[in-house]
Design a protein around this motif. Structure first.
Motif, PDB file in Angstrom:
ATOM      1  N   VAL A  56      -5.644  22.460 -37.005  1.00  0.00           N
ATOM      2  CA  VAL A  56      -4.963  23.387 -36.104  1.00  0.00           C
ATOM      3  C   VAL A  56      -5.376  24.788 -36.528  1.00  0.00           C
ATOM      4  N   VAL A  57      -6.050  25.505 -35.634  1.00  0.00           N
ATOM      5  CA  VAL A  57      -6.580  26.835 -35.945  1.00  0.00           C
ATOM      6  C   VAL A  57      -6.016  27.814 -34.925  1.00  0.00           C
ATOM      7  N   MET A  58      -5.241  28.779 -35.416  1.00  0.00           N
ATOM      8  CA  MET A  58      -4.599  29.738 -34.534  1.00  0.00           C
ATOM      9  C   MET A  58      -5.117  31.152 -34.766  1.00  0.00           C
ATOM     10  N   GLY A  59      -5.085  31.928 -33.716  1.00  0.00           N
ATOM     11  CA  GLY A  59      -5.404  33.349 -33.764  1.00  0.00           C
ATOM     12  C   GLY A  59      -4.113  34.139 -33.638  1.00  0.00           C
ATOM     13  N   HIS A  60      -4.183  35.322 -33.087  1.00  0.00           N
ATOM     14  CA  HIS A  60      -3.069  36.228 -32.801  1.00  0.00           C
ATOM     15  C   HIS A  60      -2.595  37.002 -34.027  1.00  0.00           C
ATOM     16  N   ILE A  61      -2.376  36.315 -35.133  1.00  0.00           N
ATOM     17  CA  ILE A  61      -1.970  36.980 -36.367  1.00  0.00           C
ATOM     18  C   ILE A  61      -3.238  37.350 -37.123  1.00  0.00           C
ATOM     19  N   HIS A  62      -3.405  38.620 -37.464  1.00  0.00           N
ATOM     20  CA  HIS A  62      -4.655  39.099 -38.048  1.00  0.00           C
ATOM     21  C   HIS A  62      -4.772  38.841 -39.538  1.00  0.00           C
ATOM     22  N   LYS A  63      -3.713  38.377 -40.182  1.00  0.00           N
ATOM     23  CA  LYS A  63      -3.762  38.073 -41.611  1.00  0.00           C
ATOM     24  C   LYS A  63      -4.149  36.604 -41.789  1.00  0.00           C
ATOM     25  N   ARG A  64      -5.259  36.385 -42.468  1.00  0.00           N
ATOM     26  CA  ARG A  64      -5.736  35.021 -42.728  1.00  0.00           C
ATOM     27  C   ARG A  64      -4.746  34.296 -43.626  1.00  0.00           C
ATOM     28  N   GLN A  65      -4.388  33.063 -43.254  1.00  0.00           N
ATOM     29  CA  GLN A  65      -3.469  32.265 -44.071  1.00  0.00           C
ATOM     30  C   GLN A  65      -3.620  30.790 -43.740  1.00  0.00           C
ATOM     31  N   VAL A  66      -3.493  29.978 -44.772  1.00  0.00           N
ATOM     32  CA  VAL A  66      -3.548  28.530 -44.634  1.00  0.00           C
ATOM     33  C   VAL A  66      -2.153  28.002 -44.941  1.00  0.00           C
ATOM     34  N   PHE A  67      -1.664  27.126 -44.079  1.00  0.00           N
ATOM     35  CA  PHE A  67      -0.321  26.574 -44.237  1.00  0.00           C
ATOM     36  C   PHE A  67      -0.379  25.275 -45.028  1.00  0.00           C
ATOM     37  N   PRO A  68       0.673  24.971 -45.775  1.00  0.00           N
ATOM     38  CA  PRO A  68       0.693  23.719 -46.540  1.00  0.00           C
ATOM     39  C   PRO A  68       0.791  22.514 -45.613  1.00  0.00           C
TER      40      PRO A  68
END
Length: 117
Positions: A56-68
């Motif tokens: 699942v790859v989302m945009g919109h939020i400009h801060k790169r982050q990987v969810f657990p």
């Protein structure tokens, strides 16, 4: 989530399935360090990860982050900085290899912002 569920119903289990979207994931962190709370619709992480997706790859939020959790779920970040709020955020792109099950982040040169004190 109605759109996500509709897409999930069309997934062919014999092929890789990546959900790409331009929606925030609930609980994501903004460039300012604040956690997104209300104010705009956000998709629940657990429900996204319960789908038939390989990633699942989302945009919109400009801060790169990987969810657990699994599958791999992230906000990919931005390829360039928009304003001083993103001054310290790395910019780049993500290469997702569904065959190998790998994700590789490539930092890109981006416009710099400097705050003078």
């Amino acid at each position: 989530m109605d759109i996500v569920r509709g897409l999930a119903a069309k997934v062919d289990p014999s092929r890789p399935a990546v959900l790409l979207g331009h929606w925030p994931v609930a609980g994501c962190t903004m460039s300012s360090g604040q956690i997104l709370h209300g104010g705009e619709p956000a998709l629940p992480l657990g429900e996204l990860q319960a789908g038939p997706w390989d990633a699942v790859v989302m945009g919109h939020i400009h801060k790169r982050q990987v969810f657990p959790g699994t599958p791999f779920t992230c906000h990919v970040g931005a390829m360039t900085r928009r304003d001083f709020g993103e001054e310290d955020d790395p910019c780049g792109c993500l290469i997702l290899d569904t065959d190998a099950g790998t994700q590789t982040w490539h930092e890109l040169p981006a416009r710099r912002f400097f705050t003078w004190n």
